[in-house]
Design a protein around this motif. Structure first.
Motif, PDB file in Angstrom:
ATOM      1  N   ALA B  49       0.788  -1.228   0.000  1.00 11.33           N
ATOM      2  CA  ALA B  49       0.000   0.000   0.000  1.00 11.33           C
ATOM      3  C   ALA B  49       0.821   1.279   0.000  1.00 11.33           C
ATOM      4  N   ALA B  50       2.140   1.172   0.048  1.00  8.57           N
ATOM      5  CA  ALA B  50       2.899   2.414   0.087  1.00  8.57           C
ATOM      6  C   ALA B  50       4.197   2.279  -0.671  1.00  8.57           C
ATOM      7  N   GLU B  51       4.644   3.386  -1.171  1.00 10.26           N
ATOM      8  CA  GLU B  51       5.879   3.444  -1.938  1.00 10.26           C
ATOM      9  C   GLU B  51       7.085   3.130  -1.052  1.00 10.26           C
ATOM     10  N   VAL B  52       8.023   2.365  -1.608  1.00 11.02           N
ATOM     11  CA  VAL B  52       9.287   2.105  -0.923  1.00 11.02           C
ATOM     12  C   VAL B  52      10.313   3.043  -1.540  1.00 11.02           C
ATOM     13  N   THR B  53      10.966   3.868  -0.703  1.00  9.72           N
ATOM     14  CA  THR B  53      11.825   4.894  -1.308  1.00  9.72           C
ATOM     15  C   THR B  53      13.253   4.414  -1.503  1.00  9.72           C
ATOM     16  N   SER B  54      13.667   3.438  -0.701  1.00  8.58           N
ATOM     17  CA  SER B  54      15.062   3.032  -0.810  1.00  8.58           C
ATOM     18  C   SER B  54      15.224   1.625  -0.265  1.00  8.58           C
ATOM     19  N   ILE B  55      16.223   0.898  -0.804  1.00 12.72           N
ATOM     20  CA  ILE B  55      16.511  -0.440  -0.294  1.00 12.72           C
ATOM     21  C   ILE B  55      17.570  -0.355   0.801  1.00 12.72           C
ATOM     22  N   ASP B  56      18.248   0.775   0.903  1.00 12.09           N
ATOM     23  CA  ASP B  56      19.228   0.951   1.971  1.00 12.09           C
ATOM     24  C   ASP B  56      18.483   0.873   3.310  1.00 12.09           C
ATOM     25  N   PRO B  57      18.765  -0.170   4.121  1.00 13.83           N
ATOM     26  CA  PRO B  57      17.933  -0.373   5.315  1.00 13.83           C
ATOM     27  C   PRO B  57      18.277   0.585   6.459  1.00 13.83           C
ATOM     28  N   HIS B  58      19.305   1.419   6.277  1.00 16.13           N
ATOM     29  CA  HIS B  58      19.666   2.347   7.348  1.00 16.13           C
ATOM     30  C   HIS B  58      19.357   3.788   6.987  1.00 16.13           C
ATOM     31  N   PHE B  59      18.694   3.997   5.843  1.00 13.20           N
ATOM     32  CA  PHE B  59      18.512   5.379   5.409  1.00 13.20           C
ATOM     33  C   PHE B  59      17.273   6.038   6.008  1.00 13.20           C
ATOM     34  N   LEU B  60      16.114   5.458   5.760  1.00 18.07           N
ATOM     35  CA  LEU B  60      14.882   6.126   6.191  1.00 18.07           C
ATOM     36  C   LEU B  60      14.027   5.156   6.990  1.00 18.07           C
ATOM     37  N   ASN B  61      13.759   5.498   8.234  1.00 20.46           N
ATOM     38  CA  ASN B  61      12.999   4.613   9.109  1.00 20.46           C
ATOM     39  C   ASN B  61      11.507   4.817   8.908  1.00 20.46           C
ATOM     40  N   SER B 125      27.154  -2.665  11.196  1.00 20.95           N
ATOM     41  CA  SER B 125      25.771  -2.230  10.976  1.00 20.95           C
ATOM     42  C   SER B 125      25.292  -1.258  12.040  1.00 20.95           C
ATOM     43  N   LEU B 126      25.791  -1.455  13.269  1.00 24.20           N
ATOM     44  CA  LEU B 126      25.371  -0.554  14.342  1.00 24.20           C
ATOM     45  C   LEU B 126      25.965   0.841  14.141  1.00 24.20           C
ATOM     46  N   GLU B 127      27.119   0.881  13.486  1.00 23.13           N
ATOM     47  CA  GLU B 127      27.769   2.178  13.305  1.00 23.13           C
ATOM     48  C   GLU B 127      27.307   2.895  12.050  1.00 23.13           C
ATOM     49  N   ARG B 128      26.740   2.144  11.121  1.00 25.04           N
ATOM     50  CA  ARG B 128      26.451   2.727   9.811  1.00 25.04           C
ATOM     51  C   ARG B 128      25.414   3.850   9.824  1.00 25.04           C
ATOM     52  N   LYS B 180      29.262  -6.491   6.099  1.00 26.47           N
ATOM     53  CA  LYS B 180      30.314  -5.480   6.150  1.00 26.47           C
ATOM     54  C   LYS B 180      31.067  -5.453   4.820  1.00 26.47           C
ATOM     55  N   LYS B 181      31.299  -6.650   4.292  1.00 20.16           N
ATOM     56  CA  LYS B 181      32.076  -6.762   3.053  1.00 20.16           C
ATOM     57  C   LYS B 181      31.350  -6.042   1.903  1.00 20.16           C
ATOM     58  N   ALA B 182      30.037  -6.287   1.816  1.00 16.64           N
ATOM     59  CA  ALA B 182      29.299  -5.742   0.668  1.00 16.64           C
ATOM     60  C   ALA B 182      28.944  -4.277   0.849  1.00 16.64           C
ATOM     61  N   ALA B 183      28.727  -3.867   2.101  1.00 18.47           N
ATOM     62  CA  ALA B 183      28.165  -2.532   2.311  1.00 18.47           C
ATOM     63  C   ALA B 183      29.211  -1.488   2.679  1.00 18.47           C
ATOM     64  N   ALA B 184      30.470  -1.904   2.885  1.00 16.76           N
ATOM     65  CA  ALA B 184      31.486  -0.927   3.256  1.00 16.76           C
ATOM     66  C   ALA B 184      31.593   0.120   2.148  1.00 16.76           C
ATOM     67  N   GLY B 185      31.396   1.356   2.497  1.00 17.06           N
ATOM     68  CA  GLY B 185      31.506   2.439   1.522  1.00 17.06           C
ATOM     69  C   GLY B 185      30.349   2.519   0.550  1.00 17.06           C
TER      70      GLY B 185
END
Lengths: 325, 542, 293
Positions: B49-61, B125-128, B180-185
């Motif tokens: 029912a709603a738009e998903v704005t990003s797949i980055d799971p740490h960007f928008l809560n 992930s906790l620091e990202r 960590k390997k895939a998401a670093a940077g």
């Protein structure tokens, strides 16, 4: 002519500046996105920090100056909600919208002008009356209502067409288009019809009124008297003389379909720009709103420029940019 | 007119009956042509029912983003269908001293790229979230209490907080673990393209078509598979259908198999349709009204002729109780919500931590309400404006109008003003309303109390959404003690005590808890969730 | 038998030649009467929440309310009598449609004529303003007004005028630009007539035919746009529904079989717009001197 076009484009720069300022003030007056998007568990400090991180705690003039500086270096900013450049976000939705807008406008023009001519040439015949009465229905029902009826009939009851969404796309000159395959066309039909209905009615009525008017003008009577064929009289003399208001309206309608096909795009889940702008306005995603309206105002400037040029083609007496004597 | 009417009605009725018959038979035949739902067992198409704005799971809560992320990523702690905390990537957790939590991680878990999940990934992930660019809804609040992290071994992690903090395991339910390997940077674009979207979840990301659909494929190596929790569908498509009618039409036309968030207007009809099934569960969202209890002359309050009142009536508990007694919650549940809600006597709904079963909804009693108003010095009532959003909660503006009717019955002249959330929340936060609607979903009763009814204090973060500024030092003290109590049982007892204490004063007008609904083809079953999430891996063929 | 007719009589006679137009006129008169006397003929004041009861909600046509009132056309989700709602809603819709179209028309006409007649810099400034206005979404205007000034029918009209005037300005300019280049304007200029006289006596009348077509269609568009704004939650107040808002509210029930909430207001809207257009069509032909037989 070139001087005219250059002058027009210079004016456009001012228009863009003015537009961006208007949007800034407008969005500022409505509110700020953090109030809408922040997680309910956030406390006062979290909220203040998020507002500051987006630069929304600064005075409005400072925010605008920052925007101007970036804009002049070609950066219209990143979307607050999507975290990607606003321009990219808009451009990736543009093909879907253009596809829909072009189809709807084409349907309206290709059907509207002949039907309008027919109704105008034989105003008392029953097909003419049918066309005119039918055209009233075309704009007397709200778009969302007609849209839902189309879906209920053709998607749910008969199951002939999909209920919404855009079909599979293929690249055409690097642009993702969907109208090249049958599946894509199937998806396009209902939203295009929904959008075209109002424009079709308007064009029918304008053409008919113009035709009736033109038939009584001296030059048409003269052309007839000269023994020109009916087809030639209508095709050349009548049509050419009634086209100016029609072209103007087509330009206006085409522009507004590109910019604000919000209702149709929502109901048919069409992933176009109109849905983007309404979503962005709903969460006050200012970078997207600003970039969007800058693009749209450019579209309107271009369309209206093209329409103005068409005037002088249709009627050589019209001189563009002429000053009153 | 009178003699004409019954005939007209009969004809109309006949026509409608016929139309209905034709319609349903057509729908049935269309559906049978579209193929039996069971045949599509390999693929599940969900209308969200709603738009998903990003797949980055740490960007928008935001719930829609998190809903999509939960397919690909997981957190240390999970929440079960009743909104209770259960083990996730962490097998267990316990406090080893008042300010240290130790988490034992699940062994043998693989990321989608085949690499092992370890404590390194958790720390990363906790620091990202804090390292990400500006977000209007960041995740930073959940990791803020963590003062230090210590990796004891690859499957043991110790987290230190500045003060005793019981809510850490709850907060960590909101932080997704990325590789960590895939998401670093990696930036948002890398997640959207799928390059960095490497999680441990039951589904792998295939394609994210922004504004249109998200395509997922089953993660065959999912750790839950050992416990018989392997996802039932090879392929899942989440189609973005925010428009209610578009979503329902897509289900009716067979373009999707499941839809979430069914408008109450359509539930009865879908229930009666043999081709579809409904799954429902009480949601964690509670609706209530905040009343201004801090200003002497709140905006919009006046006597019936428009003259300002001598004092703020909402400061008088009798007036607040009168308003609550004026509300016919049964009528709201049955009429406005068409049965898809339950009357609320608590800030949190029944399954949620800290719910007090003994607290019942205030009984509808307009006579008693009038008496209370008279006792408080308002025998003729007064005038107010009720504010509500019109695109935020289920039937929000209908609810506001019904409430206005009910307040009018006890002599309170009520104007209703509704507006979109974009305008509403800014104004509410700025204190422009004296009576305003709010909906709230919370993991636990004490968290809800902290945000909604604790004395507002920017330094402690209490009362951030306490628009009416109700204040009770005893409640504040209980909450503070509760959050420092690491024993769950004791904490729940304190949360209940605080709720009982606060609600005795009628600090808000409680209305109802929403029901969450899903509709699906008859061959599919779903474990409905209190947190309203729609998880493809919880759908099974029947 | 030849008798001189006064212009008004002539118009009346010509108008009466079309049965369809007469029917349209009768319908329009009925609609306007219903709207004007809504408080007198409505069984219920649908805008007074104290008179509504949510226990009466969504009753089918012909049902009786708790207080004994008969809902001839059923009731909506608030227990509002649809028939009364239509009468009151007509008022709002007609007012919004007519007022916004009229204001926008006057502003657009003035701007468009000025742009076409003076040309050059005037034309440039006005037309760039038009470009801005055309691209500025009505939703944003309505939201800003809502945030700054609060809710109200007047603000909705204002938002609609803001959106529509540019449309007229562009179409007027298009015809005027052609007319300006014609010999008769040249001649008028040679006679040293004042610009005002040339614009209003010569330019204006010749720009009217297409404008009337657009204006009559745009009344419908304005009503529909108001419905769309209401659909997005930023139109007229929810407690004082216009026809568009009634349709929108009922729209939620379209798939659930409670057709009457949206259907009857929809019929009322269609009839209103059809009647306006039937009358306007005939009037245009009757008033046009060239079309006289």
């Amino acid at each position: 002519m070139p001087a005219f076009i250059i002058r027009r484009l210079l004016q456009s720069v001012l228009v863009l500046g003015f537009m961006s300022l208007l949007v800034f003030v407008g969005v500022y007056a409505i509110g700020n996105p953090v109030d809408i998007l922040i997680n309910p568990q956030a406390d006062q400090a979290d909220i203040a920090r998020a507002i500051a991180a987006l630069g929304l705690d600064k005075p409005l003039w400072e925010q605008y100056l920052i925007f101007l500086r970036q804009a002049l270096s070609g950066d219209l900013g990143k979307s607050f909600a999507y975290d990607i450049p606003a321009i990219q976000l808009i451009l990736e939705r543009m093909p879907a919208t253009l596809e829909l807008a072009l189809t709807a406008t084409a349907v309206a023009v290709l059907l509207g002008i002949p039907l309008g001519l027919w109704a105008g040439l034989a105003p008392d015949s029953w097909p003419a009356k049918l066309i005119m009465t039918g055209s009233i229905l075309g704009f007397s029902l709200p778009t969302f209502w007609v849209g839902l009826m189309l879906i209920m009939l053709f998607a749910v009851e008969f199951g002939w067409l999909p209920s919404g969404g855009r079909g599979p796309t293929t690249a055409l000159f690097g642009v993702q288009v969907s109208f090249l395959g049958w599946e894509g066309i199937r998806h396009l039909i209902l939203p295009a019809v929904n959008l075209a209905l109002f424009k079709l009615s308007l064009i029918i009525r304008l053409t008919r009124a113009g035709t009736r008017e033109a038939l009584l003008q001296d030059y048409v009577k003269f052309a007839r008297a000269k023994g020109l064929s009916n087809a030639r009289v209508v095709g050349v003399h009548v049509l050419k003389n009634i086209m100016i208001p029609i072209v103007t309206v087509i330009g206006l309608e085409f522009g507004s379909v590109i910019a604000f096909a919000i209702v149709t795009e929502s109901i048919f889940a069409w992933p176009g720009m109109g849905k983007l702008i309404i979503d962005s306005i709903n969460v006050l995603d200012r970078p997207v709103i600003v970039a969007y309206l800058l693009i749209i105002v450019s579209v309107f400037i271009l369309i209206n420029l093209a329409v103005d040029i068409v005037y002088s083609v249709l009627d050589p007496r019209v001189r563009l940019g002429a000053q009153a004597r | 007119m009178v003699s004409f009417h019954p005939l007209a009605e009969r004809i109309l009725h006949m026509l409608v009956q016929r139309a209905r018959f034709v319609l349903t038979s057509l729908i049935v035949s269309a559906l049978s042509l579209a193929g039996a739902p069971g045949a599509a067992a390999a693929e599940l198409r969900i209308g969200v029912a709603a738009e998903v704005t990003s797949i980055d799971p740490h960007f928008l809560n935001l719930a829609p983003n998190n809903n999509a992320a939960w397919h690909v990523f997981e957190a240390l702690t999970h929440v079960d269908a009743n909104a209770r905390l259960v083990p996730g990537l962490a097998l267990s957790w316990r406090p080893i001293d008042p300010t240290t939590w130790e988490f034992k991680l699940r062994k043998g878990v693989k990321f989608h790229d085949g690499s092992d999940f370890t404590a390194e990934d958790v720390v990363f992930s906790l620091e990202r979230p804090a390292r990400l660019a500006a977000s209007p809804g960041p995740f930073t609040g959940f990791v803020k209490p963590i003062a230090a992290k210590k990796i004891v071994d690859p499957w043991t992690l110790q987290l230190k907080t500045a003060a005793p903090y019981a809510m850490l395991p709850y907060d960590l339910n909101s932080i997704f673990i990325v590789s960590k390997k895939a998401a670093a940077g990696a930036a948002t674009e890398d997640f959207n393209s799928g390059k960095a979207a490497i999680g441990t979840g039951p589904y792998k990301l295939v394609r994210f078509a922004r504004g249109e659909r998200i395509e997922l494929a089953r993660n065959g190596a999912y750790w839950g598979g050992q416990n018989g929790k392997l996802a039932a569908w090879d392929k899942v498509t989440l189609r973005i259908l925010p428009e209610d009618t578009a979503r329902i039409a897509a289900l009716l036309a067979g373009d999707v198999d499941v839809i979430e968030n069914i408008p109450t207007a359509d539930l009865t009809r879908l229930k009666a349709n043999p081709n579809f099934r409904l799954e429902q569960k009480v949601s964690w969202r509670t609706l209530f009204l905040h009343l201004d209890q801090y200003r002497d002359h709140p905006p919009q309050l006046a006597d019936k002729s428009g003259k300002p009142l001598a004092r703020n009536p909402f400061k008088d508990a009798r007036v607040r109780l009168a308003l609550s007694k004026a509300v016919n919650r049964r009528a709201i549940v049955e009429r406005v919500m068409e049965g898809n809600a339950i009357a609320a006597g608590n800030l949190v709904s029944p399954p949620v931590f800290g719910h007090v079963a003994a607290l019942k909804p205030d009984a509808y009693d307009p006579e008693e309400a009038k008496k209370l108003l008279a006792q408080a010095g308002y025998p003729d009532g007064f005038a107010l404006t009720l504010y509500a959003p019109n695109n935020r909660y289920v039937n929000d503006e209908q609810l506001a109008q019904a409430l206005a009717q009910m307040l009018a019955r006890i002599g309170i002249k009520t104007r209703v003003e509704t507006m979109p959330a974009s305008v509403y929340f800014g104004k509410a936060r700025a204190g422009e309303f004296s009576l305003a609607m709010l909906g709230w979903g919370s993991f636990s009763g004490d968290l809800a109390l902290r945000a909604l009814l604790a004395t507002p204090d920017a330094a402690t973060g209490y009362g951030a959404w306490n628009w009416g500024r109700y204040s009770n030092p005893k409640v504040d003290a209980l909450l503070e003690r509760g959050f420092a109590t690491l024993d769950e049982k004791k904490r729940e007892a304190m949360a209940r005590e605080a709720a009982t204490l606060a609600l005795k004063d009628t600090p808000v007008i409680l209305l109802h808890h929403q029901l969450a609904s899903w509709a699906m083809n008859k061959g599919i079953a779903y474990t409905a969730r209190t947190d309203e999430y729609t998880f493809a891996h919880d759908f099974r063929p029947r | 038998m030849q008798r001189e007719l006064t212009p008004l009589q002539r118009i009346a006679t010509d108008f009466g030649e079309s049965r369809l137009a007469l029917a349209g006129l009768a319908l329009l008169v009925l609609v306007v009467l219903a709207a004007s006397f809504a408080p007198l003929i409505s069984p219920q004041d649908p805008y007074d929440l104290a008179q509504l009861d949510v226990l009466d909600s969504r009753l089918p046509p012909g049902s009786t309310s708790v207080s004994g009132l008969t809902f001839w056309l059923g009731s909506d989700g608030q227990g509002r009598d649809i028939l009364s709602g239509i009468f009151y809603g007509l008022r709002i819709s007609l007012m919004v449609g007519a007022a916004s179209t009229l204001c926008a028309l006057v502003i657009g006409l003035a701007m468009g004529l000025a742009a076409a007649y003076f040309g050059g810099r005037t034309d440039g400034v006005i037309m760039r303003l038009v470009d801005i206005q055309l691209s500025f979404p009505s939703i944003l205007i309505a939201l800003v007004l809502l945030a700054v000034l609060g809710q109200g029918t007047g603000k909705t009209i204002f938002a609609l005028v803001m959106v529509q005037w540019a449309y007229y300005a562009r179409t007027v300019r298009a015809t005027a630009i052609v007319e300006r280049a014609k010999e008769y304007i040249e001649a008028a200029r040679c006679l040293a007539l004042s610009p005002a006289r040339i614009v209003f006596r010569h330019l204006l009348p010749n720009c009217l035919p297409p404008l009337i077509v657009i204006a009559t269609v745009q009344v419908a568009a304005a009503v529909a746009l108001e419905a769309t704004l209401s659909y997005l939650g930023i139109g007229v107040p929810i407690t004082e529904p216009s026809l568009g808002l009634l349709i929108k509210n009922g729209f939620d029930y379209m798939l659930s079989g409670k057709y009457w909430i949206s259907f009857f207001p929809g019929i009322a809207l269609v009839l209103t717009i059809v009647s306006i257009n039937l009358v306007a069509d005939q009037l245009r032909d009757v008033l046009n001197p060239r079309l006289q037989k």
